[in-house]
Design an enzyme around this catalytic site. Structure first.
Site, PDB file in Angstrom:
ATOM      1  N   MET A 136       0.851  -1.196   0.000  1.00  0.00           N
ATOM      2  CA  MET A 136       0.000   0.000   0.000  1.00  0.00           C
ATOM      3  C   MET A 136       0.888   1.248   0.000  1.00  0.00           C
ATOM      4  O   MET A 136       1.697   1.437   0.905  1.00  0.00           O
ATOM      5  CB  MET A 136      -0.906   0.022   1.237  1.00  0.00           C
ATOM      6  CG  MET A 136      -1.993  -1.038   1.265  1.00  0.00           C
ATOM      7  SD  MET A 136      -3.042  -1.074  -0.199  1.00  0.00           S
ATOM      8  CE  MET A 136      -3.678   0.597  -0.230  1.00  0.00           C
ATOM      9  N   ASP A 174      -0.243  -0.233  -4.777  1.00  0.00           N
ATOM     10  CA  ASP A 174      -1.635   0.214  -4.714  1.00  0.00           C
ATOM     11  C   ASP A 174      -1.749   1.558  -3.998  1.00  0.00           C
ATOM     12  O   ASP A 174      -1.547   1.634  -2.781  1.00  0.00           O
ATOM     13  CB  ASP A 174      -2.457  -0.856  -3.989  1.00  0.00           C
ATOM     14  CG  ASP A 174      -3.950  -0.578  -4.040  1.00  0.00           C
ATOM     15  OD1 ASP A 174      -4.362   0.371  -4.727  1.00  0.00           O
ATOM     16  OD2 ASP A 174      -4.700  -1.332  -3.389  1.00  0.00           O
TER      17      ASP A 174
HETATM   18  C1  DX5 Z   1      -7.253   2.251  -1.461  1.00  0.00           C
HETATM   19  C2  DX5 Z   1      -7.453   1.161  -2.468  1.00  0.00           C
HETATM   20  C3  DX5 Z   1      -6.890   1.431  -3.794  1.00  0.00           C
HETATM   21  C4  DX5 Z   1      -7.442   2.648  -4.457  1.00  0.00           C
HETATM   22  C5  DX5 Z   1      -6.353   3.243  -5.275  1.00  0.00           C
HETATM   23  O1  DX5 Z   1      -7.593   1.811  -0.203  1.00  0.00           O
HETATM   24  O2  DX5 Z   1      -6.872  -0.053  -2.012  1.00  0.00           O
HETATM   25  O3  DX5 Z   1      -6.987   0.305  -4.649  1.00  0.00           O
HETATM   26  O4  DX5 Z   1      -8.550   2.388  -5.274  1.00  0.00           O
HETATM   27  O5  DX5 Z   1      -6.820   4.419  -5.771  1.00  0.00           O
HETATM   28  P1  DX5 Z   1      -5.898   5.530  -6.443  1.00  0.00           P
HETATM   29  O6  DX5 Z   1      -5.207   4.894  -7.601  1.00  0.00           O
HETATM   30  O7  DX5 Z   1      -6.881   6.562  -6.808  1.00  0.00           O
HETATM   31  O8  DX5 Z   1      -4.906   5.984  -5.379  1.00  0.00           O
HETATM   32 ZN    ZN Z   2      -6.729  -1.734  -3.490  1.00  0.00          ZN
END
Ligand code: DX5
Ligand code: ZN
Length: 217
Positions: A136, A174
């Site tokens: 993340m 992500d």
């Molecule tokens: C956040 C999610 C991500 C999110 C990423 O908690 O796990 O998958 O959709 O979104 P962006 O690309 O807009 O940062």
């Molecule tokens: Zn995600």
């Protein structure tokens, strides 16, 4: 070549079928589906029935990212709903090894997601049991947040761990992935790039996916 996984979190929920078709017809590799329970993260999204409905239209693998407590309770259900890759958070798993085995036993690829504060070194004894590590690069819960720069270092350390163990594990990033940082992420060792806001807030999502894909060549 890096894989691109658009996140449906930023799709138009009134027009999901249209957005699924857009991804079907694009150069994207996977669908990234964010399941949130309002407990592990301060947001609630969708669950098995919505995923099962989308599965009928989608023509690419479903990468399901569970941001829920007690994920072990729902592994079988998400498999039946159509998940091909199922990622659970290490922070929500007291028995991570058992859960990973259970995901594979249910016919899915096993993924582990790490919050920004969790060191990749925590995976050293399970790396051979993981198909995808989802790092993340924002705090989970919402799309459209700013990328955390420390992530590059984590990718490099994870890459080293994977290489040393001889595991075929993929590194997925992500959160906050953009056309500006994707090349540097791939250079650091990323194999799969999730992109929500970058794709869906762009005037031409298909063209944006094409550009993200081209950056990974
Ligand atoms: C956040 C999610 C991500 C999110 C990423 O908690 O796990 O998958 O959709 O979104 P962006 O690309 O807009 O940062
Ligand atoms: Zn995600």
């Amino acid at each position: 070549m890096a894989l691109i996984a658009p996140s449906l979190l930023s799709a138009d929920f009134l027009n999901l079928e249209r957005d699924i078709d857009m991804i079907n017809n694009s150069e994207a590799d996977w669908f990234h589906l964010d399941v949130m329970d309002g407990r592990f993260v301060p947001n609630i999204t969708f669950g098995m029935p919505v995923i099962a409905a989308m599965k009928k239209k989608a023509k690419k693998p479903f990468d399901v990212h569970l941001m829920i407590v007690e994920p072990e309770k729902y592994i079988e259900s998400f498999g039946k709903a159509g998940a091909d890759i199922l990622s659970i958070h290490i922070e929500a798993s007291t028995h991570l090894h058992r859960n990973l085995q259970s995901i594979r036993a249910n016919g899915m690829k096993a993924g582990v997601a790490l919050n920004p504060h969790t060191p990749v070194e925590q995976l050293v004894d399970v790396i051979n049991d993981i198909d995808v590590v989802c790092i993340m690069s924002v705090n989970p819960g919402f799309g459209g947040q700013q990328f955390i720069e420390r992530t590059y270092d984590k990718i490099k350390r994870l890459k080293q761990l994977i290489t040393e163990s001889g595991a075929p594990t993929l590194i997925e990033i992500d959160g906050g992935v953009t056309l500006q940082n994707i090349e540097q992420l791939i250079a650091a060792g990323a194999d799969v790039l999730v992109a929500g806001n970058t794709v869906f807030s762009s005037p031409d999502p298909q063209e944006t996916i094409k550009r993200l894909k081209a950056a990974g060549k």
